[in-house]
Design an enzyme around this catalytic site. Sequence first.
Site, PDB file in Angstrom:
ATOM      1  N   HIS A  41      -9.502  -8.826  -5.764  1.00  0.00           N
ATOM      2  CA  HIS A  41      -8.101  -9.172  -5.506  1.00  0.00           C
ATOM      3  C   HIS A  41      -8.018  -9.651  -4.046  1.00  0.00           C
ATOM      4  O   HIS A  41      -8.798  -9.207  -3.200  1.00  0.00           O
ATOM      5  CB  HIS A  41      -7.283  -7.891  -5.705  1.00  0.00           C
ATOM      6  CG  HIS A  41      -5.805  -8.060  -5.641  1.00  0.00           C
ATOM      7  ND1 HIS A  41      -5.124  -8.162  -4.455  1.00  0.00           N
ATOM      8  CD2 HIS A  41      -4.863  -8.119  -6.615  1.00  0.00           C
ATOM      9  CE1 HIS A  41      -3.826  -8.267  -4.699  1.00  0.00           C
ATOM     10  NE2 HIS A  41      -3.637  -8.245  -6.006  1.00  0.00           N
ATOM     11  N   CYS A  45      -3.536 -13.154  -7.923  1.00  0.00           N
ATOM     12  CA  CYS A  45      -4.056 -12.831  -6.569  1.00  0.00           C
ATOM     13  C   CYS A  45      -5.574 -12.746  -6.578  1.00  0.00           C
ATOM     14  O   CYS A  45      -6.167 -11.870  -5.926  1.00  0.00           O
ATOM     15  CB  CYS A  45      -3.470 -11.536  -6.028  1.00  0.00           C
ATOM     16  SG  CYS A  45      -1.727 -11.632  -5.713  1.00  0.00           S
ATOM     17  N   LYS A  83       1.496   1.649  -9.386  1.00  0.00           N
ATOM     18  CA  LYS A  83       0.728   1.275 -10.569  1.00  0.00           C
ATOM     19  C   LYS A  83       0.407   2.490 -11.443  1.00  0.00           C
ATOM     20  O   LYS A  83      -0.206   2.379 -12.485  1.00  0.00           O
ATOM     21  CB  LYS A  83      -0.566   0.558 -10.157  1.00  0.00           C
ATOM     22  CG  LYS A  83      -0.290  -0.808  -9.517  1.00  0.00           C
ATOM     23  CD  LYS A  83      -1.558  -1.602  -9.349  1.00  0.00           C
ATOM     24  CE  LYS A  83      -1.414  -2.739  -8.361  1.00  0.00           C
ATOM     25  NZ  LYS A  83      -0.825  -3.952  -8.946  1.00  0.00           N
ATOM     26  N   GLN A  87      -6.549  -0.561  -9.909  1.00  0.00           N
ATOM     27  CA  GLN A  87      -6.472  -0.709 -11.373  1.00  0.00           C
ATOM     28  C   GLN A  87      -7.280   0.352 -12.109  1.00  0.00           C
ATOM     29  O   GLN A  87      -7.388   0.303 -13.332  1.00  0.00           O
ATOM     30  CB  GLN A  87      -6.983  -2.099 -11.791  1.00  0.00           C
ATOM     31  CG  GLN A  87      -6.194  -3.253 -11.207  1.00  0.00           C
ATOM     32  CD  GLN A  87      -4.768  -3.332 -11.763  1.00  0.00           C
ATOM     33  OE1 GLN A  87      -4.434  -2.705 -12.771  1.00  0.00           O
ATOM     34  NE2 GLN A  87      -3.924  -4.094 -11.097  1.00  0.00           N
ATOM     35  N   ASP A 111     -11.810  -0.267  -4.397  1.00  0.00           N
ATOM     36  CA  ASP A 111     -10.405  -0.581  -4.602  1.00  0.00           C
ATOM     37  C   ASP A 111     -10.037  -0.047  -5.992  1.00  0.00           C
ATOM     38  O   ASP A 111     -10.373  -0.651  -7.011  1.00  0.00           O
ATOM     39  CB  ASP A 111     -10.231  -2.102  -4.511  1.00  0.00           C
ATOM     40  CG  ASP A 111      -8.846  -2.549  -4.924  1.00  0.00           C
ATOM     41  OD1 ASP A 111      -8.016  -1.699  -5.303  1.00  0.00           O
ATOM     42  OD2 ASP A 111      -8.600  -3.771  -4.862  1.00  0.00           O
TER      43      ASP A 111
HETATM   44  N1  PMP Z   1      -6.293  -4.414  -5.717  1.00  0.00           N
HETATM   45  C1  PMP Z   1      -6.124  -4.682  -7.009  1.00  0.00           C
HETATM   46  C2  PMP Z   1      -7.320  -4.734  -7.915  1.00  0.00           C
HETATM   47  C3  PMP Z   1      -4.842  -4.914  -7.497  1.00  0.00           C
HETATM   48  O1  PMP Z   1      -4.661  -5.203  -8.791  1.00  0.00           O
HETATM   49  C4  PMP Z   1      -3.748  -4.858  -6.618  1.00  0.00           C
HETATM   50  C5  PMP Z   1      -2.329  -5.117  -7.086  1.00  0.00           C
HETATM   51  N2  PMP Z   1      -2.170  -6.213  -7.917  1.00  0.00           N
HETATM   52  C6  PMP Z   1      -3.991  -4.562  -5.288  1.00  0.00           C
HETATM   53  C7  PMP Z   1      -5.275  -4.332  -4.871  1.00  0.00           C
HETATM   54  C8  PMP Z   1      -2.888  -4.475  -4.276  1.00  0.00           C
HETATM   55  O2  PMP Z   1      -2.022  -3.430  -4.567  1.00  0.00           O
HETATM   56  P1  PMP Z   1      -0.632  -3.300  -3.784  1.00  0.00           P
HETATM   57  O3  PMP Z   1       0.033  -4.634  -3.911  1.00  0.00           O
HETATM   58  O4  PMP Z   1       0.093  -2.221  -4.510  1.00  0.00           O
HETATM   59  O5  PMP Z   1      -0.958  -2.957  -2.372  1.00  0.00           O
END
Ligand code: PMP
Length: 410
Positions: free
Chosen positions: A124, A366, A227, A204, A201
């Site tokens: 991401h 993203c 999430k 997910q 990270d």
């Molecule tokens: N890493 C991953 C794999 C994600 O899916 C996301 C959110 N789409 C993020 C990081 C970032 O999370 P946040 O926007 O809640 O900081």
Amino acid sequence: MYHSNIQTHRKDFPILQRSIYDKPFVYLDNAATTQKPDVVVEKIRNGYYSVNANIHRGVHFLSRAATEAHEEARRTVQRFIHARTPGEIIFTRGATEAINLVASCFADAFLEEGDEVILSEMEHHANIVPWQIQAARRKIALRIVPINDKGELCLDDYRRLFSPRTRLVALAHVSNVLGTVNPAEELIAIAHSHDVPVLLDGAQAVPHMHIDVEQLDVDFYVFSSHKIYGPTGIGVLYGKERWLDAFPPYQGGGEMIASVSFEKTVFNELPFKFEAGTPDYIGSTAFAEALRYVEKVGIDAIAAYEQELLDYATAKLRALDAPIRIFGEASHKSAVLSFLIDGIHPYDTGMLLDRLGIAVRTGHHCAQPLMKVLGIEGTVRASFAFYNTRDEIDALSNSLQQVVKMFVRK
Ligand code: PMP
């Protein structure tokens, strides 16, 4: 047994009862954010109505109560991910801020020109851009693990990327596009055999599987409350104490100091050293409520049920009378289903599904570098939570069939 509970659980999420365009609301955008059970919303309401006072250092009753609730929330997170001490749990604004914190502090403490950080093609942007910022500042190099046709990390390439200059590995535990569950223990063991620490990270991963940071032996683990059925604007950095102790502070201000004078400031102990300013102490308690809710439902039951949903949805989409491509066919996958129907732009699919009451996400999610690797602009992504049902997946596949028909007729 679990199936019979699903309708009961759905009642805990008032938003799931609403309709969109006079159609039953089918929410399949859970990887972007999850809906909130009423106990979480109630915790926020009750926090502001009954326990609101700024925390730490307050002698009065409510300040002490709010402080205790915030620190209890930290212990709940600690228990949930099996960290050794509450000091290793830093509250942040989310996974993104947690990664930025590590990138900034790790670079300050340990990175020099010519050093290397390993990322992967499936990251991401939150786990790319903070490293690029440090790469530009400190002239470090980013080494990228490729993926195979199934959307899995190529482990042989990963092994080969280590050099004497490798200082850190930062990888998604679960891909938000492909659903791939990366073999965390193996990735960490390989990195540790080179004396290299690992950041995972877990944005997910945490909502979908049992996480034990001690067992994983991971050095840093990040995730977001929103999430996993909690409120927005709060998340977690787990870090091993020895790393966090060795880091300089991230931001300066109140809370993160032991004493301040113009001659010398002494920083506070963990975790407060990294929590400058008034924290989201109402959000933290609601977040902890969400984790308790998940514990009550049972994370293993959630994982098993979501796996069934994923298998069911995958079979349904494959059976459509349409040229459909699914992205991400890893042998170990989480509840994310990315796809494209040949000849139909993902935005068109998303917009037409929306008119039928079905919320999915479309676009690059993203993860533009991953899109480039896949040779596409974006996908349609359906992502599931434990409150989704087979009926909703039927609605998705029936609606997709309608979308296909509309396009064929044109
Ligand atoms: N890493 C991953 C794999 C994600 O899916 C996301 C959110 N789409 C993020 C990081 C970032 O999370 P946040 O926007 O809640 O900081």
